[in-house]
Design a protein around this motif. Structure first.
Motif, PDB file in Angstrom:
ATOM      1  N   TYR A  42      22.975  87.169   6.296  1.00  0.00           N
ATOM      2  CA  TYR A  42      22.152  87.216   7.513  1.00  0.00           C
ATOM      3  C   TYR A  42      22.594  86.089   8.433  1.00  0.00           C
ATOM      4  O   TYR A  42      23.273  85.154   8.018  1.00  0.00           O
ATOM      5  N   GLN A  43      22.176  86.163   9.684  1.00  0.00           N
ATOM      6  CA  GLN A  43      22.693  85.206  10.675  1.00  0.00           C
ATOM      7  C   GLN A  43      21.666  84.202  11.167  1.00  0.00           C
ATOM      8  O   GLN A  43      22.029  83.135  11.658  1.00  0.00           O
ATOM      9  N   LYS A  44      20.385  84.537  11.042  1.00  0.00           N
ATOM     10  CA  LYS A  44      19.337  83.646  11.530  1.00  0.00           C
ATOM     11  C   LYS A  44      18.197  83.555  10.520  1.00  0.00           C
ATOM     12  O   LYS A  44      17.890  84.527   9.812  1.00  0.00           O
ATOM     13  N   VAL A  45      17.539  82.375  10.500  1.00  0.00           N
ATOM     14  CA  VAL A  45      16.444  82.101   9.568  1.00  0.00           C
ATOM     15  C   VAL A  45      15.265  81.524  10.341  1.00  0.00           C
ATOM     16  O   VAL A  45      15.450  80.744  11.283  1.00  0.00           O
ATOM     17  N   PHE A  46      14.053  81.913   9.947  1.00  0.00           N
ATOM     18  CA  PHE A  46      12.840  81.289  10.463  1.00  0.00           C
ATOM     19  C   PHE A  46      11.997  80.858   9.267  1.00  0.00           C
ATOM     20  O   PHE A  46      11.757  81.653   8.352  1.00  0.00           O
ATOM     21  N   PHE A  47      11.547  79.596   9.254  1.00  0.00           N
ATOM     22  CA  PHE A  47      10.788  79.081   8.121  1.00  0.00           C
ATOM     23  C   PHE A  47       9.296  79.055   8.394  1.00  0.00           C
ATOM     24  O   PHE A  47       8.851  78.715   9.504  1.00  0.00           O
ATOM     25  N   VAL A  48       8.543  79.393   7.353  1.00  0.00           N
ATOM     26  CA  VAL A  48       7.083  79.333   7.380  1.00  0.00           C
ATOM     27  C   VAL A  48       6.619  78.659   6.083  1.00  0.00           C
ATOM     28  O   VAL A  48       7.397  77.957   5.436  1.00  0.00           O
ATOM     29  N   ASN A  49       5.356  78.870   5.708  1.00  0.00           N
ATOM     30  CA  ASN A  49       4.790  78.150   4.564  1.00  0.00           C
ATOM     31  C   ASN A  49       4.395  79.031   3.389  1.00  0.00           C
ATOM     32  O   ASN A  49       3.969  78.521   2.353  1.00  0.00           O
ATOM     33  N   SER A  50       4.497  80.352   3.551  1.00  0.00           N
ATOM     34  CA  SER A  50       4.014  81.242   2.498  1.00  0.00           C
ATOM     35  C   SER A  50       4.590  82.635   2.684  1.00  0.00           C
ATOM     36  O   SER A  50       5.155  82.964   3.740  1.00  0.00           O
ATOM     37  N   GLY A  51       4.390  83.467   1.675  1.00  0.00           N
ATOM     38  CA  GLY A  51       4.843  84.851   1.753  1.00  0.00           C
ATOM     39  C   GLY A  51       4.090  85.647   2.802  1.00  0.00           C
ATOM     40  O   GLY A  51       4.674  86.468   3.513  1.00  0.00           O
ATOM     41  N   ALA A  52       2.784  85.435   2.882  1.00  0.00           N
ATOM     42  CA  ALA A  52       1.988  86.149   3.888  1.00  0.00           C
ATOM     43  C   ALA A  52       2.490  85.834   5.287  1.00  0.00           C
ATOM     44  O   ALA A  52       2.636  86.736   6.125  1.00  0.00           O
ATOM     45  N   GLU A  53       2.766  84.561   5.566  1.00  0.00           N
ATOM     46  CA  GLU A  53       3.280  84.172   6.885  1.00  0.00           C
ATOM     47  C   GLU A  53       4.668  84.753   7.141  1.00  0.00           C
ATOM     48  O   GLU A  53       4.995  85.128   8.271  1.00  0.00           O
ATOM     49  N   ALA A  54       5.483  84.814   6.088  1.00  0.00           N
ATOM     50  CA  ALA A  54       6.823  85.398   6.245  1.00  0.00           C
ATOM     51  C   ALA A  54       6.709  86.869   6.635  1.00  0.00           C
ATOM     52  O   ALA A  54       7.400  87.346   7.545  1.00  0.00           O
ATOM     53  N   ASN A  55       5.819  87.602   5.966  1.00  0.00           N
ATOM     54  CA  ASN A  55       5.649  89.016   6.282  1.00  0.00           C
ATOM     55  C   ASN A  55       4.999  89.213   7.647  1.00  0.00           C
ATOM     56  O   ASN A  55       5.360  90.128   8.394  1.00  0.00           O
ATOM     57  N   GLU A  56       4.030  88.357   7.981  1.00  0.00           N
ATOM     58  CA  GLU A  56       3.420  88.404   9.314  1.00  0.00           C
ATOM     59  C   GLU A  56       4.490  88.232  10.397  1.00  0.00           C
ATOM     60  O   GLU A  56       4.527  88.956  11.394  1.00  0.00           O
ATOM     61  N   THR A  57       5.385  87.267  10.176  1.00  0.00           N
ATOM     62  CA  THR A  57       6.471  87.014  11.117  1.00  0.00           C
ATOM     63  C   THR A  57       7.388  88.224  11.226  1.00  0.00           C
ATOM     64  O   THR A  57       7.773  88.639  12.333  1.00  0.00           O
ATOM     65  N   ALA A  58       7.757  88.797  10.077  1.00  0.00           N
ATOM     66  CA  ALA A  58       8.658  89.957  10.071  1.00  0.00           C
ATOM     67  C   ALA A  58       8.046  91.139  10.808  1.00  0.00           C
ATOM     68  O   ALA A  58       8.735  91.839  11.574  1.00  0.00           O
ATOM     69  N   LEU A  59       6.757  91.380  10.596  1.00  0.00           N
ATOM     70  CA  LEU A  59       6.077  92.498  11.245  1.00  0.00           C
ATOM     71  C   LEU A  59       5.961  92.272  12.751  1.00  0.00           C
ATOM     72  O   LEU A  59       6.163  93.196  13.544  1.00  0.00           O
ATOM     73  N   LYS A  60       5.641  91.037  13.139  1.00  0.00           N
ATOM     74  CA  LYS A  60       5.596  90.711  14.566  1.00  0.00           C
ATOM     75  C   LYS A  60       6.978  90.878  15.205  1.00  0.00           C
ATOM     76  O   LYS A  60       7.103  91.391  16.320  1.00  0.00           O
TER      77      LYS A  60
END
Length: 403
Positions: free
Chosen positions: A94-112
């Protein structure tokens, strides 16, 4: 101040119903309570403590990092966060990464992100998300509504709209559900909470093909299956497809809170300044540990040992099953394993979990019919042998009381 299990009832929200003990310390695959009892842990903090509890090398990384930095915010760059991002990019492609604090936040970010890409490219009407029955994607209101278990999202008022749930691994249902209005499809390559159910290769090929055809983002939720848990760095590597967006969390920092979203330049460019953010996301301390974890768990010999221990546990469970005839099968990949109860014991995985606890063996459940094992990825053979002796006693009691 005397702390007991009852203290939980006095001071904590009653969201959980924890076991009747209070943990004082933990090392490797062992947990000790404040009454002096020792437990063998096959849960690793629900697949979080990938290198076991309080590993000495992780302690060294933490001690070294906190002398220099703990947190600075995303107004600035720091070496620890960028180092982990570079390693993830190099290991996954993959080419880009965004960091969060949990799995729920990671999925929230992906869905957004999926919705934002569709909005920018095709307009507001392309907003529908397809998810799957019995999936689990977190506890934020958006992610829990996308998850395919209504009992978790009911009772909180109007739910986020334009979300469709269809049966997992059902090709025909998927073909009927996807359309030009679909902006994203999210799935777990192995459903965790849903019962350790693996996505079929042919199903995934169809999903990938139709996501491409209808310009919908394919999201893999690898919060639980990622970071070597499944025997490869990420479980998608064992499938014939690659998702557009990949989410990760749990084991990524060996016990420290972290989550990550990985995607392509083409998708990432839609999150311009102001569209999304996370105060603690990319925390320097968590990322420094994450860098160490990725170095360790991505090694071929480490991954090979995860697979060996998976087979060893499965073989030993099935040997015990010859004596007790409790399980139909063992499902899963790597060290995410589901021991599926026979029809005779349907719905009783929680009862078996309690019998294991009575023998000082800590396990998980996944649905009413599955006892879930997610031990440390570096668990030793002799520790597995010890665990099987405890499981033997638990099964004897379980069978006796449920005859």
């Amino acid at each position: 101040m005397k702390i007991t299990r009852n203290t939980f009832n006095e001071v904590m929200f009653p969201c959980y119903n924890p076991m009747n003990m209070v943990i004082k310390k933990a090392h490797g695959s062992y947990i000790y309570d404040n009454e002096g009892n020792k437990y063998l842990d096959l849960t690793s903090g629900i697949a979080v403590n990938c290198l076991g509890h309080t590993p000495s090398d992780v302690q060294k990384v933490i001690k070294k990092t906190v002398k220099n930095l703990i947190h600075v915010s995303n107004i600035f760059c720091n070496e620890y966060t960028l180092t982990l991002a570079k390693k993830l990019v190099e290991k996954t492609g993959y080419q880009k990464v965004f960091f969060v604090n949990s799995g729920a936040e990671a999925n929230e970010t992906a869905l957004k992100l999926a919705r934002r890409v569709a909005f920018d490219n095709y307009g507001a009407d392309k907003n529908e998300i397809i998810s799957f029955v019995n999936s689990f994607h977190g506890r934020t209101f958006f992610s829990v509504t996308v998850g395919g278990q209504e009992s978790y999202s009911d009772g909180f008022g109007p739910k986020p709209a334009a979300i469709t749930h269809i049966p997992f691994n059902d090709v025909d249902a998927f073909k009927k559900a996807i359309s030009d209005k679909t902006c994203g499809v999210i799935l777990e390559p192995i459903q965790g909470e849903g019962g350790i159910l693996k996505a079929d290769d042919e199903f995934l090929k169809t999903v990938r093909e139709l996501c491409t055809k209808f310009n919908a983002a394919l999201i893999f939720d690898e919060v639980q299956t990622g970071v070597a848990r499944s025997g490869t760095l990420y479980a998608y590597e064992q499938t014939p497809v690659k998702p557009d967006i990949l989410t990760s969390a749990k084991g990524l920092a060996a016990g420290l809170p972290i989550g990550a979203v990985m995607t392509t330049d083409e998708f990432a460019k839609h999150f311009v300044p102001g569209t999304h953010g996370s105060t603690f996301g990319g925390n320097a301390l968590a990322c420094s540990v994450g860098s160490y974890v990725i170095d360790v768990v991505s090694k071929s010999e480490f991954l090979e040992n995860v697979k060996k221990m998976s087979s060893y546990i499965t073989d030993n469970v099935m040997k015990l099953n010859e004596k007790y005839n409790v399980f139909k099968t063992v499902r899963g990949e790597g060290l995410l394993l589901g021991l599926v109860l026979n029809d005779k014991y349907s719905g009783k995985s929680g009862v078996l979990q309690k019998k294991c606890f009575e023998q000082k063996l800590l396990t998980l459940v996944a649905h009413g019919d599955v006892l879930r094992l997610a031990p440390a990825l570096n668990i030793k053979k002799k520790t597995v042998d010890e665990a099987m002796k405890l499981l033997d006693k638990a099964l004897a009691a379980f069978v006796s009381e449920n005859a």
